[in-house]
Design a protein around this motif. Structure first.
Motif, PDB file in Angstrom:
ATOM      1  N   LYS A 121       0.818  -1.206   0.000  1.00 31.12           N
ATOM      2  CA  LYS A 121       0.000   0.000   0.000  1.00 31.12           C
ATOM      3  C   LYS A 121       0.849   1.253   0.000  1.00 31.12           C
ATOM      4  CE  LYS A 121      -2.160   1.468   3.610  1.00 31.12           C
ATOM      5  NZ  LYS A 121      -2.994   1.651   4.817  1.00 31.12           N
ATOM      6  N   SER A 122       0.208   2.359  -0.364  1.00 29.09           N
ATOM      7  CA  SER A 122       0.804   3.688  -0.231  1.00 29.09           C
ATOM      8  C   SER A 122       0.031   4.439   0.841  1.00 29.09           C
ATOM      9  CB  SER A 122       0.730   4.454  -1.554  1.00 29.09           C
ATOM     10  OG  SER A 122       1.509   3.844  -2.549  1.00 29.09           O
ATOM     11  N   SER A 123       0.763   5.131   1.694  1.00 29.09           N
ATOM     12  CA  SER A 123       0.130   5.851   2.803  1.00 29.09           C
ATOM     13  C   SER A 123       0.538   7.314   2.752  1.00 29.09           C
ATOM     14  CB  SER A 123       0.554   5.250   4.146  1.00 29.09           C
ATOM     15  OG  SER A 123       0.340   3.850   4.176  1.00 29.09           O
ATOM     16  N   ASN A 124      -0.433   8.195   2.972  1.00 33.81           N
ATOM     17  CA  ASN A 124      -0.074   9.612   2.997  1.00 33.81           C
ATOM     18  C   ASN A 124       0.118  10.140   4.406  1.00 33.81           C
ATOM     19  OD1 ASN A 124      -2.684   9.772   3.927  1.00 33.81           O
ATOM     20  ND2 ASN A 124      -3.508  10.644   2.024  1.00 33.81           N
ATOM     21  N   ARG A 125      -0.054   9.246   5.408  1.00 33.38           N
ATOM     22  CA  ARG A 125       0.225   9.590   6.801  1.00 33.38           C
ATOM     23  C   ARG A 125       0.862   8.394   7.485  1.00 33.38           C
ATOM     24  NH1 ARG A 125      -5.596  11.260   8.942  1.00 33.38           N
ATOM     25  NH2 ARG A 125      -5.955   9.196   8.009  1.00 33.38           N
ATOM     26  N   LYS A 155       0.384   7.140  10.316  1.00 29.78           N
ATOM     27  CA  LYS A 155      -0.570   6.310  11.048  1.00 29.78           C
ATOM     28  C   LYS A 155      -1.371   5.393  10.132  1.00 29.78           C
ATOM     29  CE  LYS A 155      -4.409   9.637  11.320  1.00 29.78           C
ATOM     30  NZ  LYS A 155      -5.290  10.366  12.257  1.00 29.78           N
ATOM     31  N   ASP A 156      -1.289   5.614   8.811  1.00 30.44           N
ATOM     32  CA  ASP A 156      -2.001   4.763   7.862  1.00 30.44           C
ATOM     33  C   ASP A 156      -1.150   3.608   7.360  1.00 30.44           C
ATOM     34  OD1 ASP A 156      -4.247   6.403   8.012  1.00 30.44           O
ATOM     35  OD2 ASP A 156      -3.506   7.731   6.425  1.00 30.44           O
ATOM     36  N   CYS A 157       0.106   3.517   7.805  1.00 28.88           N
ATOM     37  CA  CYS A 157       0.997   2.444   7.364  1.00 28.88           C
ATOM     38  C   CYS A 157       0.513   1.094   7.911  1.00 28.88           C
ATOM     39  CB  CYS A 157       2.423   2.712   7.853  1.00 28.88           C
ATOM     40  SG  CYS A 157       3.198   4.138   7.071  1.00 28.88           S
ATOM     41  N   LYS A 203      -0.036  -2.251   9.929  1.00 23.97           N
ATOM     42  CA  LYS A 203       0.054  -2.390  11.387  1.00 23.97           C
ATOM     43  C   LYS A 203       0.304  -3.833  11.816  1.00 23.97           C
ATOM     44  CE  LYS A 203      -2.963   1.586  12.262  1.00 23.97           C
ATOM     45  NZ  LYS A 203      -2.996   2.045  10.869  1.00 23.97           N
ATOM     46  N   TYR A 218       7.077   9.511  10.765  1.00 19.94           N
ATOM     47  CA  TYR A 218       7.232   8.072  10.533  1.00 19.94           C
ATOM     48  C   TYR A 218       8.409   7.532  11.345  1.00 19.94           C
ATOM     49  CZ  TYR A 218       8.918   3.874   8.138  1.00 19.94           C
ATOM     50  OH  TYR A 218       9.401   2.617   7.874  1.00 19.94           O
ATOM     51  N   ARG A 253       7.509   4.794  14.424  1.00 19.46           N
ATOM     52  CA  ARG A 253       7.400   3.477  13.790  1.00 19.46           C
ATOM     53  C   ARG A 253       8.219   2.453  14.567  1.00 19.46           C
ATOM     54  NH1 ARG A 253       3.452   1.299  10.901  1.00 19.46           N
ATOM     55  NH2 ARG A 253       4.212  -0.256   9.403  1.00 19.46           N
TER      56      ARG A 253
END
Length: 305
Positions: A110-114, A116-118, A120, A199, A203
């Motif tokens: 996936k691609s995340s723009n934040r 917290k969306d990476c 988990k 990040y 992370r």
């Protein structure tokens, strides 16, 4: 032997570094497991920790040199290091945690723009970071041996999201936006300070940052600033020198001279223990297997902690 190694590491050249003997990746040396070093510079970091050594306080000259110039992974006594344990084209000692480094499959997740969306799922991950046009996408494709895994473009600043690639269904390569590019359109421009730094600081599955440095050009202040910021925040990093086969326009310094200059400058900030570094070229294949071996020992140690 260590004096000869010292000369090669402090005066790097393509010929001298590539002549270092390559260790057998399948043979685990019988080292003591009284950990001396951690993956992170800060032994209290959440990324990795190291048990206290039971060695006496007296440190030999050889061990002092090893600790300040070489990257010594957990499980190795500095006094036991020999030249053939150092990965070619690097300052990285191969230790008992090095394992299977082959990449059998890789999938875009996936691609995340934040931050917290990476993902988990807590799988270990390595973040690729560097100045725009440093060859980050080319290095990722080079490591996984696929031409189109990461987008490559002649236009710097193309990567604008945090991109996760799952390797062997067990760990991640993370492609981060490049820094130092001011000509992206306003709609795509981002605040690197709040985006990427968030990040790094939050992370917990981050094993190490692979900080890419273009060896074909002189040292850049923005690279030094980034390395110093990572160091101040106890973020583990490896300097990956890219484009070691090139010399811009046939003029200027050679890649090995640029690498030496960068190490001299960054050494002012990392006096007690120099971060690991390695020379690579996505054109000639230089450093691919060695970098993957280094990543395997960091990853395996992280998995066992």
């Amino acid at each position: 032997m260590l004096l000869q190694l010292r000369s090669r590491l402090l005066n790097p050249s393509l010929s001298s570094l590539l002549n270092l003997s390559s260790p057998n990746p399948h043979k685990t040396p019988p080292f003591s497991l009284s950990f001396r070093a951690s993956i992170s510079q800060n032994p209290n970091s959440h990324h990795a920790s190291a048990a206290k050594s039971s060695r006496p306080a007296v440190v030999s000259e050889a061990a002092r040199f090893v600790r300040t110039v070489l990257f010594v992974p957990p499980g190795i006594d500095p006094d036991d290091i020999t030249e053939d344990m150092v990965l070619p084209g690097s300052n990285i000692v191969l230790g008992p945690y090095a394992g299977d480094a082959k990449i059998k499959e890789v999938d875009f997740v996936k691609s995340s723009n934040r931050p917290k969306d990476c993902p988990k799922d807590d799988r270990p991950e390595f973040a690729m970071l560097g100045r725009s046009n440093v060859g980050k996408s080319s290095l990722i494709n080079f490591l996984v041996r696929k031409k189109d895994v990461a987008l490559t473009s002649k236009k710097p600043g193309k990567t604008q999201l945090i991109n996760h690639f799952l390797v062997n269904k067990s760990w991640y390569i993370v492609d981060l936006p490049g820094y130092g590019f001011a000509n992206a359109p306003d709609s795509a421009r981002m605040d690197w300070s709040s985006f990427t730094k968030g990040y790094f600081l939050n992370r917990e599955s981050l094993v190490s940052v692979l900080l890419l440095i273009d060896a074909s050009v002189p040292s850049q202040k923005i690279d030094l600033d980034c390395a110093n910021w990572l160091g101040r925040n106890n973020i583990p990093m490896t300097f990956v020198f890219t484009k070691c086969d090139k010399m811009k326009g046939g003029k200027g310094r050679r890649p090995d001279e640029n690498i030496r200059n960068f190490q001299e400058l960054i050494g002012e900030s990392f006096r007690q223990q120099h971060p690991p570094w390695i020379m690579t070229s996505s054109v000639t294949g230089l450093g691919r297997d060695e970098l993957l071996l280094h990543m395997s020992q960091l990853r395996n140690y992280w998995d066992n902690e």
